[in-house]
Scaffold this motif. Structure first.
Motif, short mmCIF file in Angstrom:
data_model
loop_
_atom_site.label_atom_id
_atom_site.label_comp_id
_atom_site.label_asym_id
_atom_site.label_seq_id
_atom_site.Cartn_x
_atom_site.Cartn_y
_atom_site.Cartn_z
N PHE A 46 0.80 -1.22 0.00
CA PHE A 46 0.00 0.00 0.00
C PHE A 46 0.84 1.27 0.00
N PHE A 49 1.47 1.48 -3.64
CA PHE A 49 0.19 1.70 -4.31
C PHE A 49 -0.20 3.18 -4.23
N GLU A 50 -0.07 3.75 -3.04
CA GLU A 50 -0.44 5.16 -2.86
C GLU A 50 0.50 6.09 -3.62
N ARG A 53 0.21 5.09 -7.82
CA ARG A 53 -1.10 5.09 -8.49
C ARG A 53 -1.10 4.18 -9.72
N ALA A 57 -2.47 -3.45 -10.41
CA ALA A 57 -1.73 -3.96 -9.25
C ALA A 57 -2.44 -5.22 -8.78
N ALA A 92 -7.61 -0.03 -0.39
CA ALA A 92 -7.32 0.42 -1.75
C ALA A 92 -8.31 1.51 -2.18
#
Length: 107
Positions: A46, A49-50, A53, A57, A92
């Motif tokens: 995460f 992921f943050e 973007r 994923a 998410a």
């Protein structure tokens, strides 16, 4: 964490260091430790992921399957690990909403 990560430039959980760290839990069948490792890798996922973007994923949480095979599919531990998957989806969505790109995220 998963074979789905093959070919990606930013695999998490595919290094030799990671494999050495999780191998004892995997081979001993210590699912409590395995689940803690999974939680750690999910946090790492995460963070990326943050920041990145991504357009695509994937993350594989294998605890529900491992636990169901070892202690039965209706056990409280399996239900808790399935709840972990629900939490991943909600996280998410939350990250994408805060970042203003939720409309680009398909779950």
């Amino acid at each position: 964490m998963s074979m789905l990560g093959r070919g990606s430039k930013t695999n998490i959980g595919r290094s030799l260091k990671w494999m050495i760290r999780v191998a004892p839990a995997h081979f001993a069948g210590n699912l409590a430790v395995w689940r803690r490792h999974e939680a750690n890798i999910t946090r790492q996922f995460f963070r990326r992921f943050e920041k990145n973007r991504p357009r695509f994923a994937s993350i594989a949480l294998t605890s529900p399957d491992k636990l169901a095979h070892k202690i039965g599919p209706r056990s409280p531990a399996v239900r808790a690990s399935i709840h972990d998957i629900d939490t991943v989806v909600k996280t998410a969505e939350s990250i994408a909403t805060r970042g203003g790109w939720r409309d680009l995220l398909d779950i």
